[in-house]
Design a protein around this motif. Structure first.
Motif, PDB file in Angstrom:
ATOM      1  N   ASP A 292       0.950  -1.254  -0.137  1.00  0.00           N
ATOM      2  CA  ASP A 292       0.271  -0.099  -0.074  1.00  0.00           C
ATOM      3  C   ASP A 292       0.873   1.226  -0.026  1.00  0.00           C
ATOM      4  OD1 ASP A 292      -2.539  -1.359   0.031  1.00  0.00           O
ATOM      5  OD2 ASP A 292      -2.699  -1.448   2.101  1.00  0.00           O
ATOM      6  N   THR A 293       1.829   1.203   0.774  1.00  0.00           N
ATOM      7  CA  THR A 293       2.596   2.647   0.892  1.00  0.00           C
ATOM      8  C   THR A 293       3.886   2.477   0.364  1.00  0.00           C
ATOM      9  OG1 THR A 293       3.898   1.919   3.087  1.00  0.00           O
ATOM     10  CG2 THR A 293       1.533   2.964   3.228  1.00  0.00           C
ATOM     11  N   VAL A 294       4.368   3.755  -0.087  1.00  0.00           N
ATOM     12  CA  VAL A 294       5.802   3.855  -0.573  1.00  0.00           C
ATOM     13  C   VAL A 294       6.767   3.294   0.109  1.00  0.00           C
ATOM     14  CG1 VAL A 294       7.472   5.625  -1.137  1.00  0.00           C
ATOM     15  CG2 VAL A 294       5.012   5.877  -1.482  1.00  0.00           C
ATOM     16  N   GLU A 295       7.034   3.485   1.312  1.00  0.00           N
ATOM     17  CA  GLU A 295       7.966   2.667   2.202  1.00  0.00           C
ATOM     18  C   GLU A 295       7.837   1.169   2.048  1.00  0.00           C
ATOM     19  OE1 GLU A 295       8.150   4.504   6.042  1.00  0.00           O
ATOM     20  OE2 GLU A 295       9.923   3.014   6.498  1.00  0.00           O
ATOM     21  N   ASP A 296       6.697   0.764   2.301  1.00  0.00           N
ATOM     22  CA  ASP A 296       6.615  -0.879   2.191  1.00  0.00           C
ATOM     23  C   ASP A 296       6.821  -1.357   0.807  1.00  0.00           C
ATOM     24  OD1 ASP A 296       5.407  -0.892   4.750  1.00  0.00           O
ATOM     25  OD2 ASP A 296       3.504  -1.153   4.346  1.00  0.00           O
ATOM     26  N   GLU A 297       6.497  -0.524  -0.246  1.00  0.00           N
ATOM     27  CA  GLU A 297       6.866  -1.085  -1.598  1.00  0.00           C
ATOM     28  C   GLU A 297       8.421  -1.132  -1.812  1.00  0.00           C
ATOM     29  OE1 GLU A 297       4.330  -2.072  -3.512  1.00  0.00           O
ATOM     30  OE2 GLU A 297       5.747  -2.663  -5.067  1.00  0.00           O
ATOM     31  N   LEU A 298       9.159  -0.208  -1.379  1.00  0.00           N
ATOM     32  CA  LEU A 298      10.594  -0.116  -1.375  1.00  0.00           C
ATOM     33  C   LEU A 298      11.084  -1.357  -0.758  1.00  0.00           C
ATOM     34  CD1 LEU A 298      11.707   3.574  -1.345  1.00  0.00           C
ATOM     35  CD2 LEU A 298      10.639   2.134  -3.278  1.00  0.00           C
ATOM     36  N   ALA A 299      10.447  -1.489   0.423  1.00  0.00           N
ATOM     37  CA  ALA A 299      11.046  -2.857   1.260  1.00  0.00           C
ATOM     38  C   ALA A 299      10.776  -4.048   0.547  1.00  0.00           C
ATOM     39  CB  ALA A 299      10.678  -2.676   2.621  1.00  0.00           C
ATOM     40  N   TYR A 300       9.781  -4.254  -0.142  1.00  0.00           N
ATOM     41  CA  TYR A 300       9.376  -5.434  -0.385  1.00  0.00           C
ATOM     42  C   TYR A 300      10.004  -6.212  -1.443  1.00  0.00           C
ATOM     43  CZ  TYR A 300       6.207  -8.940  -2.961  1.00  0.00           C
ATOM     44  OH  TYR A 300       6.003 -10.241  -3.332  1.00  0.00           O
ATOM     45  N   GLY A 301      10.658  -5.437  -2.229  1.00  0.00           N
ATOM     46  CA  GLY A 301      11.802  -6.017  -3.557  1.00  0.00           C
ATOM     47  C   GLY A 301      12.792  -6.724  -2.822  1.00  0.00           C
ATOM     48  N   MET A 302      13.146  -6.633  -1.688  1.00  0.00           N
ATOM     49  CA  MET A 302      14.295  -7.378  -1.082  1.00  0.00           C
ATOM     50  C   MET A 302      13.948  -8.470  -0.084  1.00  0.00           C
ATOM     51  SD  MET A 302      16.508  -3.664   0.685  1.00  0.00           S
ATOM     52  CE  MET A 302      15.113  -3.108   1.347  1.00  0.00           C
ATOM     53  N   GLU A 303      12.473  -8.446   0.073  1.00  0.00           N
ATOM     54  CA  GLU A 303      12.198  -9.645   0.899  1.00  0.00           C
ATOM     55  C   GLU A 303      12.893 -10.945   0.807  1.00  0.00           C
ATOM     56  OE1 GLU A 303       8.349  -9.565   1.721  1.00  0.00           O
ATOM     57  OE2 GLU A 303       8.593  -7.852   3.138  1.00  0.00           O
ATOM     58  N   SER A 304      13.009 -11.292  -0.531  1.00  0.00           N
ATOM     59  CA  SER A 304      13.632 -12.712  -0.741  1.00  0.00           C
ATOM     60  C   SER A 304      15.304 -12.956  -0.745  1.00  0.00           C
ATOM     61  CB  SER A 304      13.028 -13.271  -1.925  1.00  0.00           C
ATOM     62  OG  SER A 304      13.494 -12.485  -3.162  1.00  0.00           O
ATOM     63  N   LEU A 305      15.764 -11.733  -0.184  1.00  0.00           N
ATOM     64  CA  LEU A 305      17.257 -11.648  -0.223  1.00  0.00           C
ATOM     65  C   LEU A 305      18.087 -12.089   0.942  1.00  0.00           C
ATOM     66  CD1 LEU A 305      17.768  -8.423  -2.497  1.00  0.00           C
ATOM     67  CD2 LEU A 305      17.655 -10.588  -3.364  1.00  0.00           C
ATOM     68  N   GLY A 306      17.418 -12.056   1.767  1.00  0.00           N
ATOM     69  CA  GLY A 306      17.668 -12.641   3.065  1.00  0.00           C
ATOM     70  C   GLY A 306      18.682 -11.819   3.891  1.00  0.00           C
ATOM     71  N   LEU A 307      18.459 -10.525   3.552  1.00  0.00           N
ATOM     72  CA  LEU A 307      19.379  -9.263   4.263  1.00  0.00           C
ATOM     73  C   LEU A 307      18.665  -9.158   5.619  1.00  0.00           C
ATOM     74  CD1 LEU A 307      18.973  -6.672   1.197  1.00  0.00           C
ATOM     75  CD2 LEU A 307      20.918  -8.307   1.806  1.00  0.00           C
ATOM     76  N   ALA A 308      19.655  -8.572   6.448  1.00  0.00           N
ATOM     77  CA  ALA A 308      19.493  -8.317   7.911  1.00  0.00           C
ATOM     78  C   ALA A 308      18.541  -6.880   7.830  1.00  0.00           C
ATOM     79  CB  ALA A 308      20.772  -7.824   8.673  1.00  0.00           C
ATOM     80  N   PRO A 309      17.549  -6.922   8.719  1.00  0.00           N
ATOM     81  CA  PRO A 309      16.542  -5.747   8.832  1.00  0.00           C
ATOM     82  C   PRO A 309      17.298  -4.482   8.880  1.00  0.00           C
ATOM     83  CG  PRO A 309      16.019  -7.563  10.487  1.00  0.00           C
ATOM     84  CD  PRO A 309      17.227  -7.969   9.767  1.00  0.00           C
ATOM     85  N   ALA A 310      18.517  -4.323   9.559  1.00  0.00           N
ATOM     86  CA  ALA A 310      19.235  -3.001   9.344  1.00  0.00           C
ATOM     87  C   ALA A 310      19.565  -2.778   8.086  1.00  0.00           C
ATOM     88  CB  ALA A 310      20.345  -3.090  10.422  1.00  0.00           C
ATOM     89  N   VAL A 311      19.928  -3.542   7.246  1.00  0.00           N
ATOM     90  CA  VAL A 311      20.444  -3.418   5.828  1.00  0.00           C
ATOM     91  C   VAL A 311      19.275  -2.831   5.140  1.00  0.00           C
ATOM     92  CG1 VAL A 311      21.520  -4.272   3.920  1.00  0.00           C
ATOM     93  CG2 VAL A 311      22.439  -4.870   6.171  1.00  0.00           C
ATOM     94  N   MET A 312      18.198  -3.806   5.269  1.00  0.00           N
ATOM     95  CA  MET A 312      16.923  -3.332   4.549  1.00  0.00           C
ATOM     96  C   MET A 312      16.572  -1.844   4.783  1.00  0.00           C
ATOM     97  SD  MET A 312      14.742  -6.979   4.462  1.00  0.00           S
ATOM     98  CE  MET A 312      13.504  -6.233   3.764  1.00  0.00           C
ATOM     99  N   ARG A 313      16.603  -1.529   6.122  1.00  0.00           N
ATOM    100  CA  ARG A 313      16.010  -0.068   6.424  1.00  0.00           C
ATOM    101  C   ARG A 313      16.904   0.781   5.799  1.00  0.00           C
ATOM    102  NH1 ARG A 313      14.668  -2.433  11.394  1.00  0.00           N
ATOM    103  NH2 ARG A 313      16.748  -1.926  12.394  1.00  0.00           N
ATOM    104  N   ARG A 314      18.121   0.652   5.784  1.00  0.00           N
ATOM    105  CA  ARG A 314      19.080   1.813   5.208  1.00  0.00           C
ATOM    106  C   ARG A 314      18.975   1.602   3.984  1.00  0.00           C
ATOM    107  NH1 ARG A 314      23.726  -0.238   7.213  1.00  0.00           N
ATOM    108  NH2 ARG A 314      24.398  -1.190   5.376  1.00  0.00           N
ATOM    109  N   ARG A 315      18.792   0.755   3.295  1.00  0.00           N
ATOM    110  CA  ARG A 315      18.611   0.605   1.852  1.00  0.00           C
ATOM    111  C   ARG A 315      17.187   1.418   1.380  1.00  0.00           C
ATOM    112  NH1 ARG A 315      20.411  -4.669  -1.254  1.00  0.00           N
ATOM    113  NH2 ARG A 315      22.608  -4.742  -0.481  1.00  0.00           N
ATOM    114  N   VAL A 316      16.127   1.401   2.295  1.00  0.00           N
ATOM    115  CA  VAL A 316      15.093   1.926   1.864  1.00  0.00           C
ATOM    116  C   VAL A 316      15.295   3.571   1.943  1.00  0.00           C
ATOM    117  CG1 VAL A 316      12.579   2.623   3.088  1.00  0.00           C
ATOM    118  CG2 VAL A 316      13.353   0.210   2.682  1.00  0.00           C
TER     119      VAL A 316
END
Ligand code: ADP
Ligand code: ADP
Length: 233
Positions: free
Chosen positions: A98-122
């Motif tokens: 639904d939201t911009v931030e969730d959409e940016l995060a979604y693409g990384m979900e299958s990559l097995g990245l640490a949550p902190a890395v995902m947040r930084r990339r967003v």
């Protein structure tokens, strides 16, 4: 970076190949425009890079397409997310959250990245695309140009080396189209991303291109050159 070796695609039920014997080398870190009239096979060629052709379209691919040495036929599109990001004409068709931030995060979900890395990339991607103020907005409430930037952002968070875009500005007014194209130019220059962009209106995008690949007619071999070379043709 992207190599097409003797690539032909024949869709099921078609008498002739849609693209035939394509030999091309797309250099790394450039914005390359793929241009030609509608129906000439631009989407088909892009699809061979993202893996959509032939996995999701059917048909037969002969020859070989490699991105950074990886054969796109032996990987499913999802397995190429960290290598190839793909954006189409209609951003709405692209979104899964639904939201911009969730959409940016979604693409990384299958990559097995640490949550902190995902947040930084967003965060990085919000800044890069000028979307920080829109982070909590429902995507449905954004303008077409903003939605297209979110679609681009969502495939950028896996840090792909290649971005493939199929007429990304076709639904946009000229000002929004310029915003999207200058974002792409920034990706190429700042991050070294290779951008392959299909468009049937040469005038709209040629000033942003480092190189142009012209598909003159169905089945004819592509010509590659600088924008100035191709404008002469
Ligand atoms: P362009 O992007 O240059 O408009 P396309 O690659 O979309 O060209 O289409 C080239 C040709 O292939 C068209 O004749 C189109 O109808 C046909 N085509 C595209 N996708 C499919 C498919 N999934 N199945 C059968 N034919 C297709
Ligand atoms: P990681 O996410 O791998 O932990 P960073 O977020 O610090 O590491 O980014 C690593 C590098 O990737 C940085 O130098 C950053 O500039 C670069 N980078 C940022 N966005 C992209 C992108 N979309 N594609 C490729 N590299 C990127």
């Amino acid at each position: 970076m992207i190599r097409f070796e003797n690539v032909s695609v024949t869709y099921d039920g078609a008498d002739e190949a849609t693209v035939r014997d394509v030999e091309l080398a797309i250099p790394e870190g450039e914005l390359v425009l793929l241009v030609g009239p509608s129906g000439v096979g631009k989407s088909t060629l892009l699809g061979t890079v993202s893996g959509l052709v032939p996995h999701f379209t059917g048909g037969t691919l002969r020859g070989r397409v490699t991105v950074d040495g990886r054969d796109t036929r032996t990987h499913k599109p999802r397995e190429l997310a960290d290598l190839v990001g793909t954006v189409g004409q209609d951003p709405l068709a692209h979104f899964v959250t639904d939201t911009v931030e969730d959409e940016l995060a979604y693409g990384m979900e299958s990559l097995g990245l640490a949550p902190a890395v995902m947040r930084r990339r967003v965060e990085e991607t919000l800044d890069l695309l000028g979307l920080a103020e829109l982070r909590d907005r429902p995507i449905a409430t954004l303008s077409g140009g903003q939605q297209q930037r979110v679609a681009i952002g969502s495939v950028l968070t896996p840090h792909p080396k290649v971005l493939v875009l199929d007429e990304p500005t076709s639904a946009l007014d000229p000002a929004a189209a310029e915003d999207v194209l200058s974002v792409l130019q920034r990706l190429v220059h700042d991050l070294g991303t290779t951008v392959l962009l299909a468009e049937h209106r040469l005038e709209r995008v040629v000033q942003y291109a480092d190189q142009v690949v012209l598909l003159p007619s169905p089945g004819a071999p592509p010509m590659m050159g600088t924008p100035a070379d191709i404008m002469k043709v």
